[in-house]
Design a protein around this motif. Structure first.
Motif, short mmCIF file in Angstrom:
data_model
loop_
_atom_site.label_atom_id
_atom_site.label_comp_id
_atom_site.label_asym_id
_atom_site.label_seq_id
_atom_site.Cartn_x
_atom_site.Cartn_y
_atom_site.Cartn_z
N ILE A 201 45.29 27.39 38.72
CA ILE A 201 46.13 28.55 38.99
C ILE A 201 45.34 29.70 39.60
O ILE A 201 45.87 30.47 40.41
N PHE A 357 42.27 42.42 30.71
CA PHE A 357 43.48 41.59 30.74
C PHE A 357 44.72 42.47 30.57
O PHE A 357 45.72 42.32 31.29
N ASP A 361 47.72 43.08 33.36
CA ASP A 361 49.09 42.71 33.01
C ASP A 361 50.02 43.91 33.20
O ASP A 361 51.14 43.78 33.74
N TYR A 364 50.44 44.59 36.99
CA TYR A 364 51.23 43.52 37.60
C TYR A 364 52.72 43.79 37.39
O TYR A 364 53.53 43.66 38.31
N PHE A 383 46.50 38.43 39.20
CA PHE A 383 47.18 37.95 37.99
C PHE A 383 46.85 36.48 37.76
O PHE A 383 46.62 36.06 36.62
N ARG A 384 46.79 35.70 38.81
CA ARG A 384 46.43 34.27 38.67
C ARG A 384 44.98 34.13 38.22
O ARG A 384 44.66 33.28 37.37
N SER A 387 44.81 34.87 34.63
CA SER A 387 45.40 33.77 33.86
C SER A 387 44.42 32.62 33.71
O SER A 387 44.32 32.01 32.64
N ARG A 390 41.51 33.61 31.28
CA ARG A 390 41.90 33.61 29.87
C ARG A 390 41.65 32.26 29.20
O ARG A 390 41.56 32.18 27.97
N THR A 391 41.56 31.20 29.98
CA THR A 391 41.34 29.87 29.40
C THR A 391 39.87 29.55 29.22
O THR A 391 39.53 28.51 28.64
#
Length: 421
Positions: A201, A357, A361, A364, A383-384, A387, A390-391
């Motif tokens: 992503i 983060f 957010d 966005y 934003f991608r 995302s 975050r993983t």
């Protein structure tokens, strides 16, 4: 106080390209590249990394040499300067910053863990060095022909497209007893980069390809029997003895988290810049509408996000300086650099990333659908990227929290007062 180690610094054997370059000048060069990085974001995503031209610009600017020892053609500026430079690059292109930081930064780990012979080989002959790192021991090392034979596949080797080496965790096999973990420094001609970075992503420009070694061979001195995540600092480090610089006397987690959190904070500022551009060009709804930038409903998210990012920036830079200070005290024999020190620094910088983060957010959502969610917009890309970030295991602060508390409580029952925060 000057330590005995500092008194024994060996004179430089290789001059840096610009011996008089200052830390502030290095950071200013990152700021100056912002326009080109912004312009190249889409192409970098498509390519999976920054362009050869941007690589040349990074090399000319001295970014790869930020933490590299002066003895081997580097600038040895320090971890706070590295964090500032990475933030500015990320403000131009977060994915490119991820690729750059996780290849240029590991000159610190080479200088920290490996001996003089290995460093001379790695940083020579011209001083240019970059190494992706994958600490998880995803392959094996076996004694062979006076060195080590390596086998395995290491995924997510961020920064590998332009790396001269990779640093990988391995399991030593073929010896008595259970396998030991170690760190191998492997030149580029001994591994293959897979064309498998894509389909994610975000952070598509991070160059996080996998590396395969099938019978690769390295000499004995390019492997150290250390846990990459938790090297033994009790007897000092090779870097402290060779270079006399406390930057090379610290742990691993605190520095690794500096790399990642610096990128995330820079990403937050990139989103803030984009939000300002959006609201400066659009009008608010209603009669006698003013520009959104003049309306409190759009000013408020900007101000809140900026506050979060300022807190995050100061947290990362403060942690980077504390890393240097703790390592100096360890090198001078004033205190031990504890496992909990590394974990505390990591925890604080994880929270800094969390603030970024939250800022992204908010921005966005405030920028609205046409500016945020549409393919090709920078806000959607940020934003991608968030995302995807975050993983990352290094940003899962909930998973690390109990480990930190357990480590602190254990140390406090075994060590003199004052060793832990």
């Amino acid at each position: 106080m000057v330590s005995k180690l500092q008194e024994k610094i060996v004179p430089n054997t290789m001059a840096a390209p610009e011996p008089d370059l200052t830390a502030d000048e290095l950071v200013a060069r990152a700021v100056a590249l912002r326009g080109a990085l912004l312009e190249g974001q889409a192409a970098a995503e498509e390519r999976g990394t920054y362009s050869p031209e941007m690589h040349a610009a990074f090399e000319k600017a001295g970014f790869y040499r930020t933490l590299q020892p002066r003895r081997y053609g580097g600038y040895e500026f320090g971890v706070p300067t590295f964090a500032r430079m990475v933030m500015e690059v990320a403000r131009g292109c977060p994915g490119s910053a991820w690729c750059l930081a996780l290849s240029s930064g590991h000159s610190l780990n080479v200088a920290q863990l490996f001996g003089e012979r290995a460093q001379e080989q790695a940083f020579g002959p011209d001083g240019h060095f970059a190494a992706a790192a994958r600490a998880i021991p995803s392959g094996t090392a076996t004694h062979a022909d006076g060195g080590w034979r390596l086998q395995g596949t290491w995924d997510y080797c961020s920064g590998v497209p332009y790396s001269t080496h990779v640093m990988v965790g391995v399991r030593i096999v073929g010896e008595d007893g259970p396998p030991q973990v170690a760190v191998a420094l492997v030149p580029r001609d001994q591994w293959t980069m897979l064309d498998n970075w894509g389909g994610y992503i975000g952070m598509r420009a991070s160059g996080s390809n996998s590396v395969v070694m099938d019978g690769a061979w390295i000499p004995e001195h390019l492997l150290v029997r250390e846990d990459f995540f938790a090297p033994d600092l009790s007897q000092g480090t090779e870097g402290a003895r060779l270079h006399g610089n406390p930057m090379y006397a610290g742990g691993t987690l605190g520095f690794f988290q500096t790399e990642i959190s610096s990128i995330i904070v820079g990403l937050g500022y990139a989103a803030l810049d984009e939000y300002e551009k959006i609201i400066s060009a659009r009008k608010a709804f209603g009669p006698n509408a003013v520009l959104q930038s003049q309306h409190p409903d759009y000013q408020r998210p900007y101000g809140i996000a900026l506050g979060k990012l300022e807190a995050a920036r100061h947290a990362v830079l403060g942690a980077a300086q504390e890393y240097m200070d703790l390592a100096r005290l360890c090198m001078e024999g004033e205190r031990t650099y504890l496992r909990s020190d590394d974990m505390r620094l990591q925890a604080g910088m994880q929270q800094a990333a969390q603030l970024s983060f939250e800022a992204v957010d908010m921005l966005y959502r405030a920028a609205a659908t046409s500016a945020s969610a549409k393919n090709g917009t920078r806000m959607q890309r940020y934003f991608r990227d968030i995302s995807m970030a975050r993983t990352n295991p290094g940003l899962q602060f909930e998973l690390k929290a109990a480990d930190l508390a357990r480590q602190l409580f254990s140390e406090r029952t075994q060590s003199p007062a004052g060793q832990s925060a």
